[in-house]
Each structure stands twice: as C-alpha cells, then as structure tokens.
Design a protein around this motif. Structure first.
Motif, PDB file in Angstrom:
ATOM      1  N   SER A  45       0.812  -1.226   0.000  1.00 57.82           N
ATOM      2  CA  SER A  45       0.000   0.000   0.000  1.00 57.82           C
ATOM      3  C   SER A  45       0.837   1.264   0.000  1.00 57.82           C
ATOM      4  O   SER A  45       0.407   2.299  -0.509  1.00 57.82           O
ATOM      5  CB  SER A  45      -0.927   0.010   1.213  1.00 57.82           C
ATOM      6  OG  SER A  45      -1.817  -1.073   1.143  1.00 57.82           O
ATOM      7  N   VAL A  52      -4.772   4.354  -5.165  1.00 57.55           N
ATOM      8  CA  VAL A  52      -5.593   4.566  -3.975  1.00 57.55           C
ATOM      9  C   VAL A  52      -6.831   3.672  -4.050  1.00 57.55           C
ATOM     10  O   VAL A  52      -7.211   3.031  -3.078  1.00 57.55           O
ATOM     11  CB  VAL A  52      -5.995   6.053  -3.822  1.00 57.55           C
ATOM     12  CG1 VAL A  52      -6.975   6.237  -2.673  1.00 57.55           C
ATOM     13  CG2 VAL A  52      -4.754   6.905  -3.597  1.00 57.55           C
ATOM     14  N   THR A  91     -10.143   0.758  -0.215  1.00 54.60           N
ATOM     15  CA  THR A  91      -9.500   2.043  -0.492  1.00 54.60           C
ATOM     16  C   THR A  91      -8.169   2.059   0.244  1.00 54.60           C
ATOM     17  O   THR A  91      -8.103   1.764   1.436  1.00 54.60           O
ATOM     18  CB  THR A  91     -10.385   3.206  -0.015  1.00 54.60           C
ATOM     19  OG1 THR A  91     -11.634   3.128  -0.704  1.00 54.60           O
ATOM     20  CG2 THR A  91      -9.740   4.548  -0.268  1.00 54.60           C
ATOM     21  N   ASN A  92      -7.112   2.402  -0.448  1.00 62.74           N
ATOM     22  CA  ASN A  92      -5.760   2.368   0.107  1.00 62.74           C
ATOM     23  C   ASN A  92      -5.470   3.652   0.867  1.00 62.74           C
ATOM     24  O   ASN A  92      -4.937   4.610   0.318  1.00 62.74           O
ATOM     25  CB  ASN A  92      -4.744   2.148  -1.017  1.00 62.74           C
ATOM     26  CG  ASN A  92      -3.328   2.154  -0.517  1.00 62.74           C
ATOM     27  OD1 ASN A  92      -3.069   2.155   0.674  1.00 62.74           O
ATOM     28  ND2 ASN A  92      -2.390   2.170  -1.445  1.00 62.74           N
ATOM     29  N   THR A  93      -5.795   3.672   2.131  1.00 66.96           N
ATOM     30  CA  THR A  93      -5.588   4.872   2.943  1.00 66.96           C
ATOM     31  C   THR A  93      -4.131   5.038   3.381  1.00 66.96           C
ATOM     32  O   THR A  93      -3.771   6.073   3.923  1.00 66.96           O
ATOM     33  CB  THR A  93      -6.495   4.845   4.188  1.00 66.96           C
ATOM     34  OG1 THR A  93      -6.204   3.665   4.949  1.00 66.96           O
ATOM     35  CG2 THR A  93      -7.954   4.861   3.803  1.00 66.96           C
ATOM     36  N   SER A  95      -1.653   5.066   1.256  1.00 68.22           N
ATOM     37  CA  SER A  95      -0.954   5.703   0.147  1.00 68.22           C
ATOM     38  C   SER A  95      -0.673   7.172   0.448  1.00 68.22           C
ATOM     39  O   SER A  95      -1.502   7.861   1.051  1.00 68.22           O
ATOM     40  CB  SER A  95      -1.813   5.612  -1.125  1.00 68.22           C
ATOM     41  OG  SER A  95      -1.262   6.426  -2.147  1.00 68.22           O
ATOM     42  N   LYS A  97      -0.838   9.294  -1.666  1.00 67.52           N
ATOM     43  CA  LYS A  97      -1.783  10.018  -2.529  1.00 67.52           C
ATOM     44  C   LYS A  97      -3.174  10.116  -1.907  1.00 67.52           C
ATOM     45  O   LYS A  97      -4.048  10.775  -2.455  1.00 67.52           O
ATOM     46  CB  LYS A  97      -1.878   9.319  -3.895  1.00 67.52           C
ATOM     47  CG  LYS A  97      -0.577   9.304  -4.669  1.00 67.52           C
ATOM     48  CD  LYS A  97      -0.704   8.514  -5.939  1.00 67.52           C
ATOM     49  CE  LYS A  97      -0.210   7.105  -5.673  1.00 67.52           C
ATOM     50  NZ  LYS A  97      -0.135   6.265  -6.845  1.00 67.52           N
ATOM     51  N   PHE A  98      -3.382   9.433  -0.773  1.00 68.23           N
ATOM     52  CA  PHE A  98      -4.712   9.428  -0.158  1.00 68.23           C
ATOM     53  C   PHE A  98      -4.953  10.735   0.584  1.00 68.23           C
ATOM     54  O   PHE A  98      -4.158  11.158   1.405  1.00 68.23           O
ATOM     55  CB  PHE A  98      -4.860   8.260   0.819  1.00 68.23           C
ATOM     56  CG  PHE A  98      -6.177   8.262   1.543  1.00 68.23           C
ATOM     57  CD1 PHE A  98      -7.327   7.807   0.923  1.00 68.23           C
ATOM     58  CD2 PHE A  98      -6.279   8.755   2.837  1.00 68.23           C
ATOM     59  CE1 PHE A  98      -8.545   7.825   1.572  1.00 68.23           C
ATOM     60  CE2 PHE A  98      -7.500   8.774   3.502  1.00 68.23           C
ATOM     61  CZ  PHE A  98      -8.623   8.308   2.863  1.00 68.23           C
ATOM     62  N   TYR A 100      -8.621  12.675   2.055  1.00 69.99           N
ATOM     63  CA  TYR A 100     -10.078  12.684   2.068  1.00 69.99           C
ATOM     64  C   TYR A 100     -10.564  13.630   3.142  1.00 69.99           C
ATOM     65  O   TYR A 100      -9.835  13.936   4.088  1.00 69.99           O
ATOM     66  CB  TYR A 100     -10.615  11.258   2.282  1.00 69.99           C
ATOM     67  CG  TYR A 100     -12.064  11.112   1.877  1.00 69.99           C
ATOM     68  CD1 TYR A 100     -12.451  11.253   0.560  1.00 69.99           C
ATOM     69  CD2 TYR A 100     -13.033  10.865   2.835  1.00 69.99           C
ATOM     70  CE1 TYR A 100     -13.777  11.135   0.186  1.00 69.99           C
ATOM     71  CE2 TYR A 100     -14.365  10.741   2.472  1.00 69.99           C
ATOM     72  CZ  TYR A 100     -14.732  10.872   1.149  1.00 69.99           C
ATOM     73  OH  TYR A 100     -16.042  10.766   0.775  1.00 69.99           O
ATOM     74  N   SER A 104      -8.049  10.515   7.750  1.00 65.51           N
ATOM     75  CA  SER A 104      -6.719  10.577   7.156  1.00 65.51           C
ATOM     76  C   SER A 104      -6.092   9.191   7.146  1.00 65.51           C
ATOM     77  O   SER A 104      -6.713   8.205   7.536  1.00 65.51           O
ATOM     78  CB  SER A 104      -5.850  11.535   7.978  1.00 65.51           C
ATOM     79  OG  SER A 104      -5.730  11.047   9.298  1.00 65.51           O
ATOM     80  N   SER A 105      -4.848   9.133   6.729  1.00 68.85           N
ATOM     81  CA  SER A 105      -4.132   7.866   6.670  1.00 68.85           C
ATOM     82  C   SER A 105      -3.911   7.312   8.072  1.00 68.85           C
ATOM     83  O   SER A 105      -3.707   8.062   9.027  1.00 68.85           O
ATOM     84  CB  SER A 105      -2.776   8.068   6.007  1.00 68.85           C
ATOM     85  OG  SER A 105      -2.949   8.457   4.671  1.00 68.85           O
TER      86      SER A 105
END
Length: 197
Positions: A45, A52, A91-93, A95, A97-98, A100, A104-105
């Motif tokens: 990931s 993502v 959903t790859n949190t 990454s 690139k994530f 939202y 968050s990650s």
C-alpha cells in the motif's frame, strides 16, 4: 456430597483452564498470521505505484469474497483468503496520494491502539467497568481542555468520534436553545402550542 462438589469444582476449573489456553493459543496463531498479512498489505500500500482505489464493479467485488455464510464455517484459511481479498480491494488509505475530507491515513501506532481496544473490549460508561479506561479518559479530557485553553478544573463538554455525530448534537443544542420547552413538552407539545420551527 462434599466430594461431589469438589469433583465438580475441579472439572469446572479444568474446563476454564483449557478454554483459557485454547483462546491464548488461537490468538497467538492469528496474530502471527495477521502480522505477516498486514505487514505485506502495508508494504504494498505504501509503494508509490499502488493506486488509492482500483476501479471494480460490484459484481467483480462480490466474486472475490465468499459471502455464503456456511453453517460449517470457512476455517482460518477461508478467513485469511477473505481478509486478503478485502485488503486488496479496499481504499488504500496508506498511500501518500490518499487525501479525504473525513479521515486521514492510518499510522502504525494507531493500528496498535485499535488492536488494544479490541483486545480489552472494555466500556468506560462507569469506573468499575474499566478503572484504567476511566482514568485515561479523565486525563485525556483534561489535556484536551488545556490544549483549548479551558480551565481544567471547570471545563466540561463532549467529544465525538466524527462530523456526523458532532453535527447532530449541534443541531439538537440549537433546537433546545431556540425552543427550550421541547425538553419538557417534546415535539408534540411544541406542535400543540402552534409554535412552528
């Protein structure tokens, strides 16, 4: 009679010890596999080449999971197959690139914290149900008050796990400020009096 009671107590103790050992062994085995599976997932990931979200249709996602709810169960192998499928399609949190709006990650220590909460399975609604949890809650509440420059000895309030819950409570507070009689008469009393929000 006394001998029978002693035998029964010994039998119960053996059963409890076996359950405890079985649960401990099962947890260790699952955690060993989880460490490998989850470590591999985070490695994949965090690779900059990993997307993502991989576009998939509902049908494609359903085909990757065993959702038959077998009365025999699927065993650990089936569970890990499903966990891998979920990890590979979620959903790859992790990454870089994530990004939202609502969360968050994750972080490694956050995963450990969530695991600890699941392991303990405590509720902090009263001190006796989780003494250490109640102490941690009070300590963290005081720290939050301090961070907001509220006086620790008189600060009070609520913290919520997310925006939806916070917004719902904000609406209830606004409603109660505008229509204080709603707390004693309810919506029906408000309607009977002809008051319109």
């Amino acid at each position: 009679m006394h001998v029978q009671t002693q035998r029964l107590e010994t039998k119960i103790e053996k059963i409890q010890n076996k359950r405890s050992t079985d649960a401990s062994n099962e947890l260790e085995e699952l955690l060993s596999t989880a460490t490998q599976v989850f470590g591999d997932y985070v490695r994949r990931s965090t690779d900059p080449q990993t997307q993502v979200v991989e576009p998939s249709s509902v049908e494609e996602l359903l085909a990757k999971l065993d959702l038959s709810f077998s009365s025999q169960g699927v065993g650990q192998q089936g569970i890990w197959q499903d966990i891998n499928a979920i990890c590979n399609t979620a959903t790859n949190t992790w990454s870089e690139k994530f990004l939202y709006k609502l969360y968050s990650s994750p972080t490694p220590i956050g995963v450990i914290s969530e695991s600890l909460l699941g392991l303990l399975n405590n509720n902090v609604h009263v001190f006796r149900s989780s003494p250490i949890g109640a102490i941690l809650e009070a300590t963290i509440s005081n720290k939050l008050a301090e961070m907001c420059n509220f006086p620790k000895d008189t600060a009070s309030g609520l913290t919520f796990p997310g925006g939806s819950y916070s917004n719902m409570h904000a609406l209830m507070v606004a409603r109660n400020q505008r229509f204080p009689e709603i707390k004693t008469q309810g919506l029906w009393g408000l309607a009977k009096s002809g008051t319109r929000p």
